[in-house]
Every structure is written in C-alpha cells, then in structure tokens.
Design a protein around this motif. Structure first.
Motif, mmCIF file in Angstrom:
data_model
loop_
_atom_site.group_PDB
_atom_site.id
_atom_site.type_symbol
_atom_site.label_atom_id
_atom_site.label_comp_id
_atom_site.label_asym_id
_atom_site.label_seq_id
_atom_site.Cartn_x
_atom_site.Cartn_y
_atom_site.Cartn_z
ATOM 1 N N VAL B 260 0.861 -1.188 0.000
ATOM 2 C CA VAL B 260 0.000 0.000 0.000
ATOM 3 C C VAL B 260 0.899 1.241 0.000
ATOM 4 O O VAL B 260 1.975 1.227 0.595
ATOM 5 C CB VAL B 260 -0.868 0.089 1.286
ATOM 6 C CG1 VAL B 260 -1.837 1.259 1.194
ATOM 7 C CG2 VAL B 260 -1.625 -1.176 1.551
ATOM 8 N N PRO B 289 -2.136 -0.358 -4.537
ATOM 9 C CA PRO B 289 -3.190 0.444 -3.902
ATOM 10 C C PRO B 289 -2.618 1.741 -3.319
ATOM 11 O O PRO B 289 -1.565 1.717 -2.688
ATOM 12 C CB PRO B 289 -3.712 -0.455 -2.786
ATOM 13 C CG PRO B 289 -3.248 -1.835 -3.122
ATOM 14 C CD PRO B 289 -1.994 -1.669 -3.893
ATOM 15 N N LEU B 291 -3.551 5.108 -1.006
ATOM 16 C CA LEU B 291 -4.478 5.762 -0.081
ATOM 17 C C LEU B 291 -4.034 7.220 0.022
ATOM 18 O O LEU B 291 -2.921 7.490 0.464
ATOM 19 C CB LEU B 291 -4.370 5.046 1.269
ATOM 20 C CG LEU B 291 -5.440 5.249 2.308
ATOM 21 C CD1 LEU B 291 -5.325 4.136 3.352
ATOM 22 C CD2 LEU B 291 -5.340 6.567 3.001
ATOM 23 N N ASP B 311 -7.469 4.406 -4.065
ATOM 24 C CA ASP B 311 -8.081 3.283 -3.364
ATOM 25 C C ASP B 311 -8.779 3.703 -2.086
ATOM 26 O O ASP B 311 -9.606 2.979 -1.557
ATOM 27 C CB ASP B 311 -7.013 2.236 -3.043
ATOM 28 C CG ASP B 311 -6.480 1.620 -4.308
ATOM 29 O OD1 ASP B 311 -6.940 0.535 -4.660
ATOM 30 O OD2 ASP B 311 -5.633 2.247 -4.979
ATOM 31 N N ASP B 312 -8.371 4.821 -1.567
ATOM 32 C CA ASP B 312 -9.061 5.364 -0.398
ATOM 33 C C ASP B 312 -8.548 6.781 -0.203
ATOM 34 O O ASP B 312 -7.563 7.195 -0.817
ATOM 35 C CB ASP B 312 -8.837 4.510 0.859
ATOM 36 C CG ASP B 312 -9.979 4.667 1.866
ATOM 37 O OD1 ASP B 312 -10.752 5.639 1.736
ATOM 38 O OD2 ASP B 312 -10.096 3.828 2.756
ATOM 39 N N HIS B 329 -8.300 -2.360 5.536
ATOM 40 C CA HIS B 329 -9.371 -2.575 4.557
ATOM 41 C C HIS B 329 -8.774 -2.846 3.171
ATOM 42 O O HIS B 329 -9.210 -3.755 2.461
ATOM 43 C CB HIS B 329 -10.265 -1.333 4.535
ATOM 44 C CG HIS B 329 -11.427 -1.445 3.612
ATOM 45 N ND1 HIS B 329 -12.428 -2.376 3.793
ATOM 46 C CD2 HIS B 329 -11.743 -0.761 2.485
ATOM 47 C CE1 HIS B 329 -13.309 -2.253 2.815
ATOM 48 N NE2 HIS B 329 -12.918 -1.274 2.004
ATOM 49 N N ILE B 330 -7.786 -2.061 2.810
ATOM 50 C CA ILE B 330 -7.155 -2.245 1.499
ATOM 51 C C ILE B 330 -6.474 -3.616 1.421
ATOM 52 O O ILE B 330 -6.617 -4.345 0.433
ATOM 53 C CB ILE B 330 -6.124 -1.120 1.242
ATOM 54 C CG1 ILE B 330 -6.857 0.201 1.001
ATOM 55 C CG2 ILE B 330 -5.234 -1.456 0.056
ATOM 56 C CD1 ILE B 330 -5.941 1.394 0.880
ATOM 57 N N ARG B 333 -8.972 -6.417 1.284
ATOM 58 C CA ARG B 333 -9.570 -6.510 -0.052
ATOM 59 C C ARG B 333 -8.635 -7.296 -0.977
ATOM 60 O O ARG B 333 -9.062 -8.172 -1.731
ATOM 61 C CB ARG B 333 -9.809 -5.091 -0.582
ATOM 62 C CG ARG B 333 -10.570 -5.069 -1.889
ATOM 63 C CD ARG B 333 -11.241 -3.725 -2.126
ATOM 64 N NE ARG B 333 -10.311 -2.613 -2.085
ATOM 65 C CZ ARG B 333 -10.645 -1.360 -1.851
ATOM 66 N NH1 ARG B 333 -11.890 -1.042 -1.598
ATOM 67 N NH2 ARG B 333 -9.756 -0.399 -1.856
ATOM 68 N N LYS B 334 -7.358 -6.983 -0.873
ATOM 69 C CA LYS B 334 -6.351 -7.637 -1.709
ATOM 70 C C LYS B 334 -6.308 -9.142 -1.412
ATOM 71 O O LYS B 334 -6.273 -9.971 -2.320
ATOM 72 C CB LYS B 334 -4.995 -7.008 -1.393
ATOM 73 C CG LYS B 334 -3.977 -7.078 -2.483
ATOM 74 C CD LYS B 334 -2.774 -6.244 -2.067
ATOM 75 C CE LYS B 334 -1.556 -6.639 -2.844
ATOM 76 N NZ LYS B 334 -0.368 -5.915 -2.399
ATOM 77 N N LYS B 362 -14.501 -1.795 -5.705
ATOM 78 C CA LYS B 362 -13.604 -0.811 -5.104
ATOM 79 C C LYS B 362 -14.019 0.600 -5.536
ATOM 80 O O LYS B 362 -14.052 1.531 -4.731
ATOM 81 C CB LYS B 362 -12.166 -1.104 -5.553
ATOM 82 C CG LYS B 362 -11.137 -0.179 -4.935
ATOM 83 C CD LYS B 362 -9.752 -0.438 -5.469
ATOM 84 C CE LYS B 362 -9.557 0.273 -6.793
ATOM 85 N NZ LYS B 362 -8.197 0.130 -7.319
ATOM 86 N N VAL B 366 -14.947 3.697 -3.025
ATOM 87 C CA VAL B 366 -14.190 4.956 -3.011
ATOM 88 C C VAL B 366 -15.087 6.117 -3.433
ATOM 89 O O VAL B 366 -15.082 7.193 -2.812
ATOM 90 C CB VAL B 366 -12.951 4.854 -3.933
ATOM 91 C CG1 VAL B 366 -12.234 6.189 -4.020
ATOM 92 C CG2 VAL B 366 -12.003 3.791 -3.397
#
Lengths: 360, 433
Positions: B260, B289, B291, B311-312, B329-330, B333-334, B362, B366
């Motif tokens: 991330v 990802p 953020l 991604d966020d 969360h990321i 999800r992965k 996703k 977002v």
C-alpha cells in the motif's frame, strides 16, 4: 571423526550457490603489514580468521554468491572495519586496512552493560587565572604523562570512595571491580575542556566509544594562583544522552573530581543554592522537593527526619529555594572543594552499585 | 556401525553444532549491537532525527539517572526495560561562579539527545518521557533500524533468528541466503574429500515460511508525519518505508513494490496527484493500492480527474484507528481477491469477470466515500454562500460520482448474480459480498 571436523569448519566455509566465487580477504595494518587472527564476517556471520605463516593476514572464502556482500573485520587493538563488496567472476580479492584503536583499557573489563564504564580523554587546553583566558597546554601531548595522571586520579577518587562515603552504609566490598576504566588517546585530536560547560571531544570519538557511562575530559592544573573564588578550577557534567555523558574536571583537585563524579555516575544533585539545576533525584535522592518528602524518606531509611533543611537561606544571593537536603556539612555535593558524601548520598551511591550489575 | 548410521549421527551432531554456534555467537562481544536514536530539540519539543543499528557495546542503562525516562516497549506495548537519563539542556557547573567571573557556562539550550540502547530482540518502540510530568516527549520505532541493519548483515545470528534481512543483496539474489533461515531446520550433508584430507561442508537450509509483514510506503514531505506514521505502522505490525516526496516515492517503488502507498497530496515540487498519475502510468506500479492523505479540502476538479485512480482517501487529522482501518481494509480486499478468485475459478468464472467485479466494487466504495466528503463540503454554508463558481464545480463532481456509482452498482449486481449462480451450480460457496 572427520565429519565432526567438517562440522567445526561449517562456520568457515559455507557453500551458498553452485555458481559461487572465491573471495580472498587480505587484512593489513596501515603500514601494509599483514594481520593474522583477524575475524572476518561475511554478511554478519563469522566466516573465519586470517591465518599466520606464509599466507599471513589472508582468509579465503569459497562459495560466495555473486551478489553484493558486507565484509566486516574485527581484531583486538584495532578499530573494526566494514565494507561492501560486489562479487563477480570466479576470483576476487578484497583488501581491508585496519587502524589501531585509540581506546586503551586500564583494567580487566567486565561486560560494559553490567559495569560502570569510565573513559578518560585528554584536554589540550587549560585555564590561566591571571589573564582569565583559556590557554593551550602541552602536558597531555605526552601519552605516558596523561596515563599517569589518569591512574593517579582513579586511585584517589573512584578507588577511594570508601574514604569519602558514610561508613555506616558501607559500599559493596568489591565496589572497585564494578568499574571499567579506559583512556582514549589520539595525539592528533585531543579534547578541549574549555569548550562549553563540560568540554568537547571530536565527534569521531562517539563512533568509537559507544558504551561510556561517563567520558572525563581531564585537564591539567590551572595556571596562576587560586587566589579567589573566581579563579577556582571548575568542573562540569552534562549529558547528551545515554553513553554521551561528558564530565570535565581538573587532574589536581580530588574533591571537585569526586563532586562531579557524584553527578556523572551516581546521579547526585547539587545541594547548594544558586546557579545550578535542582530536582528530586529518586530513588534514594539527596535532594527533595518538599520537606515532607525529605522527612518521610529519612524515616524510611533510618535517618533522623529533623535534620531535613531547606537549601540556601534568606541572606544568600539566591535566597532560599524550594528544595530540602539531609546530608550534614561538609556535604561534598554542597561545598565542592572538600567534604564527604553524607548518609543520604551514600545510600544513593550504594543503590547505583547495586544496580550496576544489571539491576537489583 | 554402518555408513547410514554414521551419517545419521553426523547429521545430528552437526545440527547440534550449528545451534550451539548460533547461541554462542549471540553472546560474543563481536556480535554486540546497539541502536542509536538521535532526537533533535526544537521549540521545547523533541523529534526523531535519525535511528541506526550498529555493532558496538551499549552503556549501562541500569545506572543512568536524570529527569527524563526512557522506556523500551515490546510489540504489544509491554515494558521491556526502562531507565532514566539526563536532560541534555541541563549542565551541572561547579563550583558556582561569582557574578562577573568567567564561568564555565551554565545551562545550554537546544541540545540534541542521543540515546544509545542495547539491541533487545523484544524491543520494538522507544518512548521518552518527562519524569516529573509524565508527558510523552518522543516516540521512536526500533524495528526500522533493525530491518536496515539486517539488510546489510543478514547472516548475523540475531538477524537469522529474527528472520529478517530480506533486503540484502545476497538474500535477494540467492535463495540460500534468504532471510528466514531457521537453525532448527538446518540439515547438513558432509562430503569427504579424501584426496586432500579436508572436509568440505555444504549447508542446505530449509526455509520456514513465515507470514511476510505487509509493506506500507508513507509519502509525505513533512518528516514529522512520516516519522509518526512509520512508528504507528511498525507498531501495528507492518513494515513501513518512507519517502520524503513524489520523486522519492517513484524511486522507492521501482526498487520495492509496497502493498500500500499512503500518499500525501500537498507536496512540492511534485504533488500527490502528479505522483499518483506517474504511479498509474507505469505498468509495473499501476496496481499498487494508493491511499490519499491530505489536510487539503477535497477539490471537485481533483475528484473528477483522479477518482478512478485512488483506493481510499483520508483527511488529516485522522485517528490511529482510522488509519489502521483504512490500511487494513485495502489489504483485506487484496487478500480476499486472491482467496475468492481461486474459489470462483472452480465454478467456471473467468479471472477477467471476477477482476471486473472487484474493480467496480472498489470504485463504488471509493466513490461513495468521496461523495460523502464532497457533499459535506458542498453543503457547508461557507462554501455555498461565498464560492458560487466553485459550488458549480462541486455540483458537477457530485453528479459525476452519483452517475458513476449508479452505473457501477448496476453492473456489480449483474456480476454478483452471475457468480452466485455459477457457484450454486457447482455446489461451492459463493464469495461473501
């Protein structure tokens, strides 16, 4: 039997890969003289020691993978050295030059983490009372004179603490062996006792000496006559962190040296009133932030609580301060020129000795 | 005693030998290690300037004293060791000097503080407190210097035991020097070279699989933010890397792909949006990802341009929990994508179909979050009453997000039905939507 020998050799030769290389490490001193017995570490693991004889100073590493590695070499009396090498091809030579260490041990040394580590550093400066200026001096350009002064100071201070502490709270019988003493002597980089409060040493010193509980910047006697208070030799302790305690003191003033040691090693606080820094130095303090703390601590530790008294007085320039002390005069933490550690200070010193081996 | 018996005894003896060697090496003075933390002092506050692990002996923390307190904590926040230390801004100068005399100086201000600690395997965090007030003055992460050290010295006994050192050149290139060698699993095969009379030893080590820590790259041009986030993330069990700007971020991800990226928007000279564009433009990094973190109010034009890339998005100031939740969360999800993909493939669903669903899912997440942030701002009286043109842009961005979300949700529903039906037909459990 042969296999066991091979096992012992396992730390020397490790085959990492089929396409591995042979690396010849050559260790010499600055004059190019081979050093045998040097430990060579490959990527942090002991790979072996350099040999003596015809291939003196050489260690051959086989099976080294063709990538970047770290080589670290250590040897007693030399400063350790690390370097990165990128191995390519079948054969590779690596030269490592070791410098002599400037750190000299004066006593057989216990594990630094469980001893009191004192390192002396020579000052190239002193102070001239007559002209009120810092002056250079050449006394410590001679290493043996410096060493003699250091040994003299050690004998009259650290190793004589039983003479200046409260006999009713005797120090541990083996207190002298709790110290590790060293001196650091680089003739091209002497310290300066009159640079800042506690003096200064070259920055490179801190890379070489990471374990000192106190580094003493020792300077020779003042020049001129000690005619008045303004011209008394001075000491100072200041800490830049763990392992970075720096104390300045003269070689010819035992009481002042012991007073500074009170700060630097035993965590004692000045009990005079004036331009210094006060706080209640728990546990086993020699200064309290309230009368009741002083009295209750005295009672708890078998001392007469009525002897607690406020530091300073209304007639002194700085007046009374909101701190209380117990130790009777002449209290060396109050006077600095003479005196002894009282019972409260001695209890603190005993506590530090008890902790020095790794905690009570 | 036959040859097989000799070999078994030899292997057993050599396993014991290697283990003993490792234990002995850890106590060897040559393997003593310290961590040096340099703290700067500015504006009555300490901040971490540098941390380094190196070979060397530590001072005796048991005897140190002073008005500051240092605490070494383990991963769960338990105290490993505590000690006192002197405030560097205080000097004891003796004897007191009469007024007007040449004093040795007194109190110093603005001094830095270097804390030298012994390396303790359990020590993960260092904290500095004011002893009198109990105020926390500084926090330093102890795992980063260890990671850096072990990258250079992966074969050091402590690094071997830790199972770190993955960044070393040797480790990267050679499986034999990989980071997670465990002594207990060491096998040794000895071959005798009879002609020379010497023994050549081949060490074959078995790799013990340990869950790798997720790597989080923190990008911010404010060192106090990167230091803080690194400390927090390391504390939470991630491996945190830092970059001080956009270019440094791009350089970093070329060397190591993080799991991330936490990317600040307001940076100079390359801001976060430009950095994000470059990350997405490179096929090797486009799927990392990202953020976005910022104190800047969300601009509608940025939403229109970049909402598909991120991604966020979290807004400073944020709580630790908010940060951890967003990162977790990321990563979750992965992880779920990998697990679900294996499952739905068995049901005959193609990877493309599943990936489309995940991307849309996703996107909806977002976009809904961005929508909430925009609506909060759009509906604020300040914006509404003073910046009408901007208000127009807000409306356009909100409309765009709403439309995009509706379209995506419709397609998502369709894909979910398709996958559920396939799983039902094959008798396998459908993913948990």
């Amino acid at each position: 039997m042969l296999v066991v020998v091979g096992c012992l050799l396992s730390s020397v030769t490790a085959v990492y890969a089929a396409d591995a290389s042979r690396v010849t490490v050559s260790v010499t001193d600055k004059a190019g003289i081979p050093i045998s017995g040097a430990k060579v570490f490959l990527d942090g693991g002991l790979a072996g020691q350099t040999v003596s004889g015809d291939s003196a100073g050489i260690l051959v590493l086989t099976g080294v993978s063709p990538v970047t590695h770290s080589i670290r070499v250590t040897c007693q009396n030399y400063r350790e050295t690390s370097k990165k090498i990128t191995v390519s091809g079948d054969e590779q030579n690596v030269s490592v030059t070791l410098d002599r260490t400037y750190l000299q041990a004066l006593t057989p040394n216990a594990n630094a983490g469980q001893a009191i580590n004192v390192v002396f550093y020579p000052s190239s400066t002193s102070f001239d009372c007559s002209s009120n200026t810092k002056v250079s001096n050449s006394r410590y350009k001679n290493e043996s004179i410096f060493r003699d002064d250091v040994l003299n100071v050690i004998n009259h201070t650290y190793l004589s603490l039983d003479k200046v502490t409260d006999a009713s709270n005797p120090l541990p019988e083996n207190y002298r062996s709790r110290f590790n003493f060293y001196y650091y002597y680089n003739p091209l980089a002497l310290g300066d006792a009159f640079d800042g409060c506690s003096g200064s040493v070259p920055a490179s010193y801190w890379n070489d000496v990471t374990f000192a509980d106190v580094t003493v910047v020792l300077y020779p006697t003042y020049y001129g006559k000690y005619t008045n208070a303004a011209c008394q030799p001075i000491g100072c302790f200041q800490s830049g962190g763990t392992g970075r305690g720096l104390m300045k003191a003269p070689a010819d003033r035992t009481s002042l040296f012991i007073h500074e040691t009170g700060h630097a090693i035993f965590g004692l606080v000045d009990t005079y009133s004036g331009d210094t820094w006060h706080y209640q130095n728990d546990p086993y303090p020699n200064l309290w932030s309230s009368l009741s703390s002083c009295q209750s601590d005295a009672t708890k530790n078998g001392r007469d609580p009525s002897k607690c008294r406020q530091i300073g007085d209304s007639t002194s320039a700085s007046g009374s301060e909101n701190y209380w002390r117990w130790d009777p005069d002449p209290d060396i933490m109050a006077v600095t020129y003479y005196g002894e550690f009282g019972t409260a200070s001695t209890q603190r010193i005993d506590y530090v000795f008890s902790e020095s081996g790794g905690g009570s | 005693m036959n040859g097989k018996t000799i070999l078994i005894i030899a292997i057993a003896a050599c396993m014991l030998c290697v283990s003993c060697t490792a234990a002995a090496q850890s106590d060897d003075p040559d393997y003593q290690k310290i961590i040096e933390i340099t703290l700067g002092y500015e504006g009555s506050a300490y901040h971490v300037v540098s941390e380094e692990m190196l070979y060397g002996a530590a001072p005796n923390l048991y005897i140190s004293s002073g008005s500051l307190k240092g605490v070494i904590l383990d991963r769960s926040g338990g105290e490993v060791r505590s000690f006192y230390l002197q405030d560097p801004n205080v000097a004891f100068s003796d004897p007191p000097r009469p007024a007007g005399s040449v004093a040795a100086t007194g109190t110093v201000t603005g001094s830095s503080l270097t804390v030298t600690l012994p390396y303790l395997e359990a020590g993960k965090i260092f904290q500095l407190y004011d002893r009198q007030t109990g105020a926390l003055l500084a926090t330093a992460d102890l795992t980063s210097p260890v990671t850096t050290f072990c990258a250079d010295y992966p074969a050091d006994p402590d690094c071997l035991l830790l199972g770190s050192g993955s960044a070393s050149g040797a480790a990267a290139a050679e499986p034999a020097a990989a980071p997670i060698w465990m002594y207990a699993a060491t096998l040794l095969i000895a071959a005798v070279v009879a002609a020379s009379g010497a023994a050549t030893v081949l060490i074959i080590r078995t790799k013990k699989a340990q869950p790798a820590k997720p790597v989080v790259l923190v990008v911010d041009d404010d060192p106090s933010i990167t230091d803080l986030l690194r400390t927090l993330l390391n504390y939470k069990g991630y491996t945190a890397l830092t970059a001080g700007g956009g270019q440094e971020c791009l350089d970093s991800i070329r060397k190591q792909i993080p799991d991330v990226i936490l990317l600040d928007i307001m940076m100079a000279p390359m801001d976060g949006w430009t950095t994000l564009q470059r990350i997405r433009a490179d096929p090797k990094t486009k799927s990392i990802p990202v953020l976005m973190i910022t104190a800047k109010p969300l601009a509608p034009e940025d939403v229109l341009q970049y909402h598909v890339c991120i991604d966020d998005y979290i807004v400073k100031p944020f709580s630790n929990d908010e940060l951890f939740t967003a990162v977790a969360h990321i990563l979750e999800r992965k992880k779920r994508i990998v697990e679900d993909l294996a499952r739905v493939k068995k049901a005959g669903i193609t990877q493309e179909t599943y990936c489309e669903l995940q991307k849309l899912s996703k996107r909806v997440d977002v976009d809904n979050k961005l929508l909430r942030l925009l609506q909060q701002r759009y509906e604020s009286p300040v914006v509404a009453s003073t910046t009408l043109p901007e208000g127009g842009k807000f409306r356009a961005a909100v409309d765009c997000l709403v439309t995009s979300t509706h379209t995506s949700e419709a397609r998502l529903e369709d894909l979910r039905r398709q996958i559920n039906a396939a799983c039902l037909a094959k008798g396998c459990p459908a993913p948990d939507w």
